[in-house]
Scaffold this motif. Sequence first.
Motif, PDB file in Angstrom:
ATOM      1  N   ILE A 169      36.485  14.084  11.993  1.00 23.02           N
ATOM      2  CA  ILE A 169      35.366  13.160  12.115  1.00 23.02           C
ATOM      3  C   ILE A 169      34.435  13.633  13.232  1.00 23.02           C
ATOM      4  CG2 ILE A 169      34.693  10.843  12.865  1.00 23.02           C
ATOM      5  CD1 ILE A 169      35.595  10.671  10.113  1.00 23.02           C
ATOM      6  N   TYR A 170      35.004  13.955  14.373  1.00 24.89           N
ATOM      7  CA  TYR A 170      34.185  14.391  15.493  1.00 24.89           C
ATOM      8  C   TYR A 170      33.440  15.676  15.157  1.00 24.89           C
ATOM      9  CZ  TYR A 170      32.695  16.213  19.953  1.00 24.89           C
ATOM     10  OH  TYR A 170      31.938  16.740  20.967  1.00 24.89           O
ATOM     11  N   GLN A 171      34.132  16.631  14.536  1.00 23.28           N
ATOM     12  CA  GLN A 171      33.484  17.892  14.198  1.00 23.28           C
ATOM     13  C   GLN A 171      32.343  17.675  13.199  1.00 23.28           C
ATOM     14  OE1 GLN A 171      36.998  20.095  12.989  1.00 23.28           O
ATOM     15  NE2 GLN A 171      36.925  21.325  14.839  1.00 23.28           N
ATOM     16  N   ALA A 172      32.554  16.791  12.234  1.00 23.69           N
ATOM     17  CA  ALA A 172      31.497  16.500  11.266  1.00 23.69           C
ATOM     18  C   ALA A 172      30.292  15.862  11.953  1.00 23.69           C
ATOM     19  CB  ALA A 172      32.028  15.581  10.163  1.00 23.69           C
ATOM     20  N   LEU A 173      30.541  14.945  12.885  1.00 24.36           N
ATOM     21  CA  LEU A 173      29.452  14.321  13.640  1.00 24.36           C
ATOM     22  C   LEU A 173      28.734  15.369  14.483  1.00 24.36           C
ATOM     23  CD1 LEU A 173      31.341  11.113  14.819  1.00 24.36           C
ATOM     24  CD2 LEU A 173      29.377  11.142  13.277  1.00 24.36           C
ATOM     25  N   PHE A 174      29.511  16.172  15.182  1.00 19.61           N
ATOM     26  CA  PHE A 174      28.952  17.215  16.040  1.00 19.61           C
ATOM     27  C   PHE A 174      28.063  18.152  15.226  1.00 19.61           C
ATOM     28  CE2 PHE A 174      28.780  21.157  18.321  1.00 19.61           C
ATOM     29  CZ  PHE A 174      28.857  20.840  19.670  1.00 19.61           C
ATOM     30  N   ASP A 175      28.574  18.600  14.089  1.00 21.21           N
ATOM     31  CA  ASP A 175      27.820  19.572  13.301  1.00 21.21           C
ATOM     32  C   ASP A 175      26.592  18.961  12.642  1.00 21.21           C
ATOM     33  OD1 ASP A 175      29.502  21.561  14.023  1.00 21.21           O
ATOM     34  OD2 ASP A 175      30.521  21.770  12.108  1.00 21.21           O
ATOM     35  N   SER A 176      26.649  17.681  12.292  1.00 18.62           N
ATOM     36  CA  SER A 176      25.466  17.058  11.699  1.00 18.62           C
ATOM     37  C   SER A 176      24.331  16.998  12.716  1.00 18.62           C
ATOM     38  CB  SER A 176      25.793  15.653  11.182  1.00 18.62           C
ATOM     39  OG  SER A 176      26.002  14.740  12.242  1.00 18.62           O
ATOM     40  N   VAL A 177      24.666  16.702  13.998  1.00 16.67           N
ATOM     41  CA  VAL A 177      23.644  16.679  15.043  1.00 16.67           C
ATOM     42  C   VAL A 177      23.151  18.099  15.327  1.00 16.67           C
ATOM     43  CG1 VAL A 177      23.150  16.078  17.449  1.00 16.67           C
ATOM     44  CG2 VAL A 177      24.608  14.591  16.065  1.00 16.67           C
ATOM     45  N   ALA A 178      24.088  19.059  15.428  1.00 15.68           N
ATOM     46  CA  ALA A 178      23.697  20.445  15.675  1.00 15.68           C
ATOM     47  C   ALA A 178      22.797  20.959  14.560  1.00 15.68           C
ATOM     48  CB  ALA A 178      24.950  21.323  15.795  1.00 15.68           C
ATOM     49  N   GLN A 179      23.110  20.593  13.322  1.00 12.97           N
ATOM     50  CA  GLN A 179      22.304  21.026  12.185  1.00 12.97           C
ATOM     51  C   GLN A 179      20.905  20.433  12.261  1.00 12.97           C
ATOM     52  OE1 GLN A 179      24.122  21.053   8.189  1.00 12.97           O
ATOM     53  NE2 GLN A 179      22.347  19.878   7.496  1.00 12.97           N
ATOM     54  N   ALA A 180      20.804  19.152  12.636  1.00 10.79           N
ATOM     55  CA  ALA A 180      19.489  18.510  12.759  1.00 10.79           C
ATOM     56  C   ALA A 180      18.649  19.205  13.826  1.00 10.79           C
ATOM     57  CB  ALA A 180      19.651  17.028  13.081  1.00 10.79           C
ATOM     58  N   HIS A 181      19.255  19.485  14.978  1.00 12.16           N
ATOM     59  CA  HIS A 181      18.529  20.176  16.048  1.00 12.16           C
ATOM     60  C   HIS A 181      18.141  21.581  15.612  1.00 12.16           C
ATOM     61  CE1 HIS A 181      19.225  17.548  19.761  1.00 12.16           C
ATOM     62  NE2 HIS A 181      19.722  16.861  18.742  1.00 12.16           N
ATOM     63  N   GLY A 182      19.041  22.251  14.891  1.00 17.46           N
ATOM     64  CA  GLY A 182      18.737  23.598  14.408  1.00 17.46           C
ATOM     65  C   GLY A 182      17.610  23.604  13.395  1.00 17.46           C
ATOM     66  N   ASP A 183      17.610  22.634  12.490  1.00 15.08           N
ATOM     67  CA  ASP A 183      16.539  22.550  11.496  1.00 15.08           C
ATOM     68  C   ASP A 183      15.183  22.364  12.169  1.00 15.08           C
ATOM     69  OD1 ASP A 183      18.244  22.863   9.354  1.00 15.08           O
ATOM     70  OD2 ASP A 183      18.508  20.713   8.994  1.00 15.08           O
ATOM     71  N   VAL A 184      15.148  21.502  13.185  1.00 17.10           N
ATOM     72  CA  VAL A 184      13.887  21.269  13.894  1.00 17.10           C
ATOM     73  C   VAL A 184      13.428  22.532  14.605  1.00 17.10           C
ATOM     74  CG1 VAL A 184      12.817  20.015  15.803  1.00 17.10           C
ATOM     75  CG2 VAL A 184      14.242  18.793  14.160  1.00 17.10           C
ATOM     76  N   ALA A 185      14.359  23.221  15.259  1.00 14.97           N
ATOM     77  CA  ALA A 185      14.014  24.441  15.985  1.00 14.97           C
ATOM     78  C   ALA A 185      13.431  25.497  15.059  1.00 14.97           C
ATOM     79  CB  ALA A 185      15.252  24.988  16.701  1.00 14.97           C
ATOM     80  N   LEU A 186      13.861  25.490  13.798  1.00 13.73           N
ATOM     81  CA  LEU A 186      13.383  26.467  12.820  1.00 13.73           C
ATOM     82  C   LEU A 186      12.201  25.954  12.008  1.00 13.73           C
ATOM     83  CD1 LEU A 186      16.845  27.755  11.552  1.00 13.73           C
ATOM     84  CD2 LEU A 186      15.214  28.996  12.984  1.00 13.73           C
TER      85      LEU A 186
END
Length: 459
Positions: A169-186
Amino acid sequence: MYEKLNNLLILLCRAISTRRLYFSDHPKVRVLAKGFVERLREFCRETEINKLFIGIIDNNLVFEGRNLIGPSIVGRQLVQFADKLRCGGFSFTDQTSENEFSALLDLTIDLKQPVETIKQARELLVANDIYNIEIAHHYMGSSGPMTRDQRTVWQGQDTGDFLHSPTLIYQALFDSVAQAHGDVALGQDIDIDNTRSVSEYMLHFTKTHFSDMMQHVHYPDYDSYTVGHSVRVAALTVFLANSFKWSDEMLLAIGTAGLLHDVGKSRISEQILYKPGKLNEEEFAAIMTHSRVGAEILLSQKNTTTLDIAAAWGHHIRHDGTGYPRQPEWAARHPITSLLQICDAFEALTATRPYKPPLTPHMAYSIMLRDKGGFHPAMLASFISAIGLYPPGTMVRLSDGRKGLVTATGPSIDRPRVRITNAPDGAEIPPTDQYQLNLQAGEHRSLSVSELLLAEAPA
């Protein structure tokens, strides 16, 4: 076995996400590549296989007929890469090298357009010296593509293990936030639906296993604390809102807003975000833009809600209207934004940062209570009552030497419920033999918490 497989595949997905943000030889990318290869070989050795095949169908990752929920949630970029390769799955052998895996990560960036055939994709792998990672055709039934019934049989029945694993659960939450930040950066759109889906898992888990999940966010995380911060703030906010008996629909919206509230930091340079010393005036001015930038980012996205935007905009606006961004005197604050602001400040005070050690909850409360006009008084009182001096998920030592995990608070904020994990002599108690102590109960009044312990990072 399945938990180790889930962890391995989530590591794979995280490596792909990280490679999108950093160059091939960046230390973060190299650490993830090395970690994946080591865990792959360990998994193959323990399961006595020499090749691990992960299939893809209907955007889900599948292993031996079983739908892998956790990796599927965070595996969007792996699925998109498979689409570009015209393939239906990947095989990793126990001889896969770190160089080969790094070359595959590079290919996820370099391959801009889909190839025409899987034959071309296989030739592309060979051209990049990738021999121990193979790709497979899409799954085909005996007479063509699978029917819905055939897919059900092939995927098997999910046992729901994901919903009972705080790590996943934590890893899925962590990665969803990381993915959102990564998408914005790109410069790409955020997958809001994916964030909302992961928030729903958090909602169900927080109601019953909040202390287990919070264990995973009480450890130093210098490299990506912005992401971990958002996960913890979201979990705290949902936990507190649930204690108010708010509707599940509202809790889901709060969780999503909490996960996205700091997305504006994706536009702040790492040199400023992770600076170990005090920020100068110019650097602090840059940090202060993240609330406005975050709201602007979410305004430009599809499927965002007014709460998502309000949370990004208002989580640094104080109860008395000061703070940033500046707003008109007549502007009214939503109570959920006030709640999020309290959770945001508490997390920042009690977490380890490159520039400071963590404060105890008692010290954090003292600072927040002394800050007149800083926080909504009634909500701050409710927060302290719900979280207590020893928040669920923290480790404590009792006055008789026993150690345990705080599982719940009680009417007295200094006398929580504790699951005993270690005997007075320090010996670990097997999970099946661990037991609960309610320090509120009369028979345990002679006991007290003598020390708050920092939990170690989960393996």
